[in-house]
Write a protein that holds these residues in place. Structure first.
Motif, mmCIF file in Angstrom:
data_model
loop_
_atom_site.group_PDB
_atom_site.id
_atom_site.type_symbol
_atom_site.label_atom_id
_atom_site.label_comp_id
_atom_site.label_asym_id
_atom_site.label_seq_id
_atom_site.Cartn_x
_atom_site.Cartn_y
_atom_site.Cartn_z
ATOM 1 N N MET A 56 0.830 -1.198 0.000
ATOM 2 C CA MET A 56 0.000 0.000 0.000
ATOM 3 C C MET A 56 0.868 1.252 0.000
ATOM 4 O O MET A 56 1.926 1.281 0.635
ATOM 5 C CB MET A 56 -0.907 0.049 1.235
ATOM 6 C CG MET A 56 -2.092 -0.863 1.204
ATOM 7 S SD MET A 56 -3.203 -0.529 2.620
ATOM 8 C CE MET A 56 -3.848 1.088 2.172
ATOM 9 N N VAL A 57 0.418 2.277 -0.714
ATOM 10 C CA VAL A 57 0.969 3.619 -0.569
ATOM 11 C C VAL A 57 -0.111 4.471 0.070
ATOM 12 O O VAL A 57 -1.248 4.533 -0.424
ATOM 13 C CB VAL A 57 1.397 4.211 -1.921
ATOM 14 C CG1 VAL A 57 1.914 5.638 -1.726
ATOM 15 C CG2 VAL A 57 2.458 3.343 -2.584
ATOM 16 N N VAL A 58 0.225 5.094 1.186
ATOM 17 C CA VAL A 58 -0.696 5.994 1.860
ATOM 18 C C VAL A 58 -0.034 7.360 1.989
ATOM 19 O O VAL A 58 1.193 7.465 2.149
ATOM 20 C CB VAL A 58 -1.123 5.474 3.243
ATOM 21 C CG1 VAL A 58 -1.896 4.180 3.115
ATOM 22 C CG2 VAL A 58 0.077 5.293 4.166
ATOM 23 N N THR A 59 -0.821 8.403 1.900
ATOM 24 C CA THR A 59 -0.307 9.763 2.026
ATOM 25 C C THR A 59 -0.902 10.419 3.264
ATOM 26 O O THR A 59 -2.111 10.379 3.478
ATOM 27 C CB THR A 59 -0.641 10.593 0.775
ATOM 28 O OG1 THR A 59 0.021 10.010 -0.356
ATOM 29 C CG2 THR A 59 -0.164 12.029 0.933
ATOM 30 N N ASP A 60 -0.010 10.988 4.066
ATOM 31 C CA ASP A 60 -0.397 11.690 5.288
ATOM 32 C C ASP A 60 -0.421 13.188 5.006
ATOM 33 O O ASP A 60 0.585 13.779 4.609
ATOM 34 C CB ASP A 60 0.616 11.363 6.393
ATOM 35 C CG ASP A 60 0.314 12.081 7.696
ATOM 36 O OD1 ASP A 60 -0.819 12.572 7.866
ATOM 37 O OD2 ASP A 60 1.227 12.151 8.544
ATOM 38 N N THR A 61 -1.577 13.805 5.193
ATOM 39 C CA THR A 61 -1.710 15.244 4.936
ATOM 40 C C THR A 61 -1.866 16.050 6.221
ATOM 41 O O THR A 61 -2.337 17.182 6.197
ATOM 42 C CB THR A 61 -2.917 15.509 4.016
ATOM 43 O OG1 THR A 61 -4.109 14.982 4.620
ATOM 44 C CG2 THR A 61 -2.717 14.870 2.654
ATOM 45 N N SER A 62 -1.450 15.479 7.349
ATOM 46 C CA SER A 62 -1.644 16.171 8.624
ATOM 47 C C SER A 62 -0.620 17.280 8.859
ATOM 48 O O SER A 62 -0.845 18.160 9.697
ATOM 49 C CB SER A 62 -1.580 15.178 9.780
ATOM 50 O OG SER A 62 -0.296 14.576 9.857
ATOM 51 N N GLY A 63 0.507 17.238 8.145
ATOM 52 C CA GLY A 63 1.558 18.228 8.355
ATOM 53 C C GLY A 63 1.507 19.349 7.336
ATOM 54 O O GLY A 63 0.542 19.505 6.576
ATOM 55 N N THR A 64 2.574 20.139 7.306
ATOM 56 C CA THR A 64 2.634 21.260 6.374
ATOM 57 C C THR A 64 2.808 20.799 4.936
ATOM 58 O O THR A 64 2.418 21.510 4.006
ATOM 59 C CB THR A 64 3.793 22.192 6.754
ATOM 60 O OG1 THR A 64 5.014 21.436 6.787
ATOM 61 C CG2 THR A 64 3.562 22.808 8.131
#
Length: 221
Positions: A56-64
């Protein structure tokens, strides 16, 4: 070929990873909870048909800035002996019942299939459709002799990825933090003798491409 079941999972894979990713040394997020979205990936088939294998590739958008991670997972119908440290969590599958999800770098079934993928003896499969090769996943192997098959399932994590060593000094390195490859730069580092590369979707809808796995002649510094 593995059959992809389109059914409910409780908790979902992303819910499991939201708790698990911050425990990894290569996680670059802050103290808050990650905000994850599925961004790509592929599957491999277990020759015995018992273990699900998914990259799986997951993207975390919680940061800048958004950060994409490669997360190899295996799904089993019973606990894997001696792998309690690699358990991501358990899920209830609408068709298969309880499933144990593991960090696949510690699962011997996934580890055995990676050299076969690099050599071209097996083919990456579509993440969401049964019996469908994933043509966007590329691989290479630069030697005439077979690739080692005795990589340790005792994976070692560092700040950027995971390494699996073989007794002859060859190392499989999984790039956990994915970085798009520049158009004008060589894809492989000089010490590489094989690779797996793929693409993933960025939050703006465009696609990036980069290295997922590199087979090195020796461990990285």
């Amino acid at each position: 070929m593995a059959v992809i079941h389109h059914t409910d999972l409780k908790p979902t894979k992303l819910e499991l990873l939201t708790s698990w990713l911050p425990t990894r040394p290569w996680y670059l997020g802050g103290a808050g909870e990650p905000e994850l979205a599925k961004a790509g990936g592929f599957r491999l088939d277990d020759p015995e048909g018992e273990v699900g294998i998914e990259f799986m590739v997951v993207t975390d958008t919680s940061g800048t800035q958004p950060i994409s991670y490669l997360v190899p997972l295996t799904y089993r119908g019973a606990p894997l002996d001696g792998a309690e440290h690699a358990l991501v969590g358990t899920m209830e599958h609408g068709v298969l019942g309880r499933r144990w999800a593991y960090d696949g770098c510690h699962d011997p079934v996934l580890v055995a299939q990676l050299p076969a993928l690099i050599e071209g003896r097996v083919q990456a499969q579509d993440q969401n459709t049964s019996d469908t090769p994933d043509r966007e996943v590329t691989r290479s192997y630069l030697r005439d002799s077979p690739a080692p098959t005795n990589f340790s399932a005792t994976a070692v994590d560092d700040r950027a990825g995971t390494e699996l060593p073989a007794p002859d000094g060859t190392t499989l390195r999984l790039h956990r933090v994915l970085r798009p490859a520049p158009d004008d730069a060589p894809l492989l580092p000089p010490e590489a003798i094989g690779h797996v590369a793929g693409s993933w979707r960025l939050p703006d809808g465009t696609r990036a491409r980069g290295l997922f796995v590199v087979l090195h002649t020796g461990p990285r510094a």
